[in-house]
Design a protein around this motif. Structure first.
Motif, PDB file in Angstrom:
ATOM      1  N   ALA A  73      36.638  45.886  43.058  1.00  0.00           N
ATOM      2  CA  ALA A  73      37.434  45.064  42.208  1.00  0.00           C
ATOM      3  C   ALA A  73      38.670  45.664  41.945  1.00  0.00           C
ATOM      4  O   ALA A  73      39.483  45.225  41.286  1.00  0.00           O
ATOM      5  N   ALA A  74      39.132  46.745  42.437  1.00  0.00           N
ATOM      6  CA  ALA A  74      40.155  47.797  42.167  1.00  0.00           C
ATOM      7  C   ALA A  74      41.291  46.938  41.918  1.00  0.00           C
ATOM      8  O   ALA A  74      41.640  46.615  43.119  1.00  0.00           O
ATOM      9  N   ASP A  75      42.162  46.957  41.188  1.00  0.00           N
ATOM     10  CA  ASP A  75      43.239  45.896  41.114  1.00  0.00           C
ATOM     11  C   ASP A  75      44.633  46.428  41.815  1.00  0.00           C
ATOM     12  O   ASP A  75      45.370  45.836  42.331  1.00  0.00           O
ATOM     13  N   ALA A  88      53.584  43.486  40.877  1.00  0.00           N
ATOM     14  CA  ALA A  88      53.123  42.224  40.703  1.00  0.00           C
ATOM     15  C   ALA A  88      51.445  42.391  40.300  1.00  0.00           C
ATOM     16  O   ALA A  88      51.035  41.669  39.412  1.00  0.00           O
ATOM     17  N   ALA A  89      50.796  43.411  40.954  1.00  0.00           N
ATOM     18  CA  ALA A  89      49.444  43.579  40.763  1.00  0.00           C
ATOM     19  C   ALA A  89      49.242  44.264  39.270  1.00  0.00           C
ATOM     20  O   ALA A  89      48.214  43.862  38.624  1.00  0.00           O
ATOM     21  N   THR A  90      50.104  45.049  38.926  1.00  0.00           N
ATOM     22  CA  THR A  90      49.934  45.671  37.583  1.00  0.00           C
ATOM     23  C   THR A  90      50.169  44.549  36.610  1.00  0.00           C
ATOM     24  O   THR A  90      49.394  44.821  35.544  1.00  0.00           O
ATOM     25  N   GLU A  91      50.998  43.585  36.895  1.00  0.00           N
ATOM     26  CA  GLU A  91      51.112  42.716  35.759  1.00  0.00           C
ATOM     27  C   GLU A  91      49.888  41.857  35.495  1.00  0.00           C
ATOM     28  O   GLU A  91      49.714  41.447  34.140  1.00  0.00           O
ATOM     29  N   LYS A  92      48.984  41.881  36.485  1.00  0.00           N
ATOM     30  CA  LYS A  92      47.830  41.137  36.329  1.00  0.00           C
ATOM     31  C   LYS A  92      46.680  41.836  35.848  1.00  0.00           C
ATOM     32  O   LYS A  92      45.358  41.793  35.869  1.00  0.00           O
ATOM     33  N   PHE A  93      46.997  43.392  35.736  1.00  0.00           N
ATOM     34  CA  PHE A  93      46.035  44.172  35.524  1.00  0.00           C
ATOM     35  C   PHE A  93      45.472  44.176  33.896  1.00  0.00           C
ATOM     36  O   PHE A  93      46.277  44.545  33.163  1.00  0.00           O
ATOM     37  N   ALA A  94      44.241  43.933  33.724  1.00  0.00           N
ATOM     38  CA  ALA A  94      43.555  43.722  32.444  1.00  0.00           C
ATOM     39  C   ALA A  94      44.591  43.385  31.486  1.00  0.00           C
ATOM     40  O   ALA A  94      45.119  42.296  31.440  1.00  0.00           O
ATOM     41  N   VAL A 140      42.034  35.977  40.931  1.00  0.00           N
ATOM     42  CA  VAL A 140      41.402  34.831  40.130  1.00  0.00           C
ATOM     43  C   VAL A 140      40.144  35.542  39.479  1.00  0.00           C
ATOM     44  O   VAL A 140      39.503  36.417  39.890  1.00  0.00           O
ATOM     45  N   GLY A 141      40.523  35.459  38.076  1.00  0.00           N
ATOM     46  CA  GLY A 141      39.062  36.169  37.136  1.00  0.00           C
ATOM     47  C   GLY A 141      38.709  35.003  36.622  1.00  0.00           C
ATOM     48  O   GLY A 141      39.054  33.917  36.594  1.00  0.00           O
ATOM     49  N   ARG A 142      37.762  35.297  35.438  1.00  0.00           N
ATOM     50  CA  ARG A 142      37.170  34.062  34.610  1.00  0.00           C
ATOM     51  C   ARG A 142      37.975  33.675  33.655  1.00  0.00           C
ATOM     52  O   ARG A 142      38.215  32.571  33.274  1.00  0.00           O
ATOM     53  N   ARG A 143      38.702  34.844  33.111  1.00  0.00           N
ATOM     54  CA  ARG A 143      40.019  34.460  32.149  1.00  0.00           C
ATOM     55  C   ARG A 143      41.179  34.758  32.840  1.00  0.00           C
ATOM     56  O   ARG A 143      41.260  35.930  33.472  1.00  0.00           O
ATOM     57  N   ILE A 185      37.641  40.989  35.219  1.00  0.00           N
ATOM     58  CA  ILE A 185      37.660  41.518  36.494  1.00  0.00           C
ATOM     59  C   ILE A 185      37.620  40.706  37.573  1.00  0.00           C
ATOM     60  O   ILE A 185      37.217  39.533  37.340  1.00  0.00           O
ATOM     61  N   SER A 186      38.387  41.021  38.536  1.00  0.00           N
ATOM     62  CA  SER A 186      38.851  40.163  39.504  1.00  0.00           C
ATOM     63  C   SER A 186      37.530  39.493  40.264  1.00  0.00           C
ATOM     64  O   SER A 186      36.679  40.115  40.755  1.00  0.00           O
TER      65      SER A 186
END
Lengths: 159, 293
Positions: free
Chosen positions: B124-126, B98-104, B189-192, B197-198
Motif C-alpha cells: 500500500a506504499a503511497d 498529488a500522492a503526497t497530498e493524500k499521504f496520511a 480510496v481508504g476507509r477515511r 491505509i490505501s
C-alpha cells in the motif's frame, strides 16, 4: 561499538534542556517522565491517534514515534508552553464550546489547532477538518471541537 | 506495551553516510531507521526484532530535492511534507505531489520519509504508484559502491525489496522530461478520506499527440503483493484516439494486472471493483487535463 548514551541539547517551551539519553528513547518518554510535561498524552503508541502531538521547530509531529536524539538542537513546544501565561484563546474556546469530554485527546487537538491558526489564520470548516484529521476523539465530540477551533480563529482575527 | 522500543535492540547513530554504510556492512541482523512511522511501530510490536538499528533519519546529506537535467533527485530521508511543500516537485512532478497530498496526515508526513516509504515495501506504499509512473530509479549504496535499480525491479514482495543486506537507499531519481505536457491524476480510496491505509490507489499519466494517445502509464497499490503497473490497460490505449468507449473498455482490463486479496480492510471483490472504477476515473481526469476530453 556500543554507544549506550547520547548527549542531546534542545529547547522545550523556551527552556534549554541538556540530557543524556539512550538513542532508542522516544520523545514522549523524555517529555513525560524526565521533564514532567504530562500534557503530552500517550494514546495508541503507534501513530494513529494524535494525542502525543507536539511542535518541533514549529511543525507538528508525534512524540510516540520520534526519537529524542532526533530533536537535538531543535525547539519543542507542548501545551504547557502554549499556556504559560494562562489559558490560550483556543483553550478558552474549548471550554466555552464544551469541546472536552474525557479530555485525553484535548492537548493534541489544541496543538494542531494552534499550528493550523498559524498557517491559516482564517480557516473554513474544511480547513479545520483537514488539519485535525490525524487526531482522534473517542468520546466522539468532533462537532464541538470544530466549533471551538472556528471560534478561536474568529477571536484571533478580530483581535 | 507500546511505550518503548525493546531494550535488547541496540541503537546506533552514525555521524555520516559512510559510517552508516560501514555499520550496515559490519553488523548482522540490522535495520536502518529513517523517519520511523512504520519501523518504530514494527519494533514496538515485535514484527521486526533486529539486534541493531542504525538511525539514518538525522543524516542531512540524504535530505534534499534537486532538479538536474530532466530528472529530480530526492534524498532518501527527505520527508513527505517536504516533498508536498516543494515548488520544484509541484512544477516538475505534480503527480508525486498529488500522492503526497493524500499521504496520511500532518504529523506523520512531517516524520515519514520517501526512502522509508519505499524500503518498507508495503503493498500500500503511497509514493509507489506515482514513482512507478515516472519510472523512477532507486539509488542503492553500500561500502562496495552504488547501483541504480529501476523501481519496477525494486519491490519483490510484501516487505521485500531488491536491496542486498549491506545496501541503503540513498536517492530516488524521478525522470520527468518525457512526461512534461501530459495530463495526470491520482485517486486513493481508504476507509477515511485521505487518512487511512490505501484500499486501492491509482496514479495515471496520459500524453496525447496528433489526436492519439502517445504515452499512457498507470500504476496501482494495495491490489497485488507489490505496487504494480497496469500494462494491459496501457497496451490497449496506446495509439488510440481518446474516447469514453476506449476508456470504459480498457479500464476493465485492469483486473488482469492485479491480484488483490481479501483482508481486514476489504474483500477481493471490492478491490477489483474499485480498481476498475478508479482506473476509469483516473484516465478520464488525466485526459481532461490534457484538454482533449
Amino acid at each position: 561499538m556500543c554507544i549506550n548514551m547520547v548527549k542531546v541539547a534542545f529547547k522545550v517551551n523556551g527552556e534549554h534542556i541538556e540530557l543524556d539519553v539512550s538513542p532508542r528513547e522516544l520523545l514522549i518518554n523524555t517529555l513525560r517522565s524526565k521533564l514532567g510535561l504530562t500534557s503530552v498524552k500517550y494514546g495508541c503508541g503507534i501513530g494513529e491517534c494524535g494525542a502525543c502531538t507536539v511542535l518541533v521547530n514549529g511543525e507538528p509531529v508525534l512524540a510516540c514515534l520520534t526519537l529524542t536524539v532526533d530533536v537535538n538542537s531543535k525547539d519543542i513546544i507542548t501545551l504547557e508552553g502554549l499556556s504559560k501565561n494562562g489559558l490560550t484563546d483556543i483553550q478558552r474556546a474549548f471550554i466555552e464550546e464544551g469541546a472536552i469530554q474525557c479530555g485525553y485527546c484535548t492537548p493534541g487537538f489544541i496543538i494542531m489547532a494552534e499550528y493550523m491558526l498559524r498557517e491559516v489564520p482564517n480557516p473554513t470548516i474544511s480547513d479545520v477538518k483537514e488539519y485535525l484529521k490525524g487526531n482522534l476523539c473517542r468520546c466522539t465530540g468532533y462537532i464541538n471541537i470544530f466549533r471551538a477551533v472556528l471560534k478561536a480563529a474568529k477571536s484571533r482575527v478580530s483581535r | 506495551m507500546m511505550y518503548v522500543i525493546p531494550e535488547d535492540i541496540e541503537f546506533i547513530v552514525p555521524v555520516d553516510l559512510r559510517e552508516a554504510l560501514e555499520l550496515i556492512n559490519k553488523l548482522n541482523n540490522v535495520k536502518a531507521l529513517a523517519g520511523g512511522t512504520d519501523l518504530v511501530v514494527d519494533l514496538k510490536t515485535g514484527r521486526f526484532k533486529p539486534k541493531y538499528v542504525v538511525y539514518i533519519g538525522g543524516l542531512k546529506e540524504l535530505r534534499y530535492i534537486r532538479d538536474n537535467n530532466g530528472s529530480l533527485h530526492i534524498g532518501a530521508v527527505t520527508t513527505i511534507q517536504e516533498i508536498l511543500d516543494s515548488k520544484i516537485i509541484a512544477e516538475k512532478a505534480p503527480l508525486l505531489r498529488a500522492a503526497t497530498e493524500k499521504f496520511a496526515y500532518w504529523q506523520i508526513r512531517n516524520t515519514a520519509t520517501i526512502g522509508g516509504n519505499l524500503c518498507n515495501a508495503s503493498p500500500a506504499a503511497d509514493t509507489a504508484p506515482p514513482l512507478l509512473v515516472y519510472e523512477a530509479i532507486i539509488k542503492a549504496e553500500s561500502v562496495r559502491g552504488s547501483r541504480l535499480i529501476p523501481i519496477r525491479e525494486f519491490f519483490k514482495g510484501p516487505r521485500q525489496t531488491a536491496l542486498e543486506r549491506d545496501e541503503l537507499v540513498t536517492e530516488i531519481i524521478v525522470p520527468y522530461k518525457d512526461l512534461e505536457n501530459s495530463g495526470y491524476s491520482y485517486f486513493k480510496v481508504g476507509r477515511r478520506r485521505g487518512y487511512d491505509i490505501s484500499l486501492v490507489a491509482v496514479a495515471c499519466v496520459v500524453k496525447v499527440e496528433g489526436g492519439v494517445i502517445s504515452d499512457v502509464r498507470l500504476a496501482l497499490n494495495s491490489v497485488a503483493p507489490i505496487p504494480v503497473r497496469a500494462m494491459n490497460v496501457e497496451k490497449t490505449l496506446i495509439g488510440k484516439k481518446p474516447s469514453l468507449e476506449i476508456i470504459e473498455e480498457s479500464s476493465k482490463l485492469v483486473v488482469y494486472d492485479i491480484s488483490p486479496i481479501s483482508d481486514v480492510r476489504a474483500p477481493i471483490e471490492y478491490r477489483q471493483y474499485m480498481a476498475k472504477l478508479l482506473t476509469r476515473e483516473a484516465l478520464l481526469e488525466a485526459l481532461k487535463k490534457t484538454g482533449v476530453m
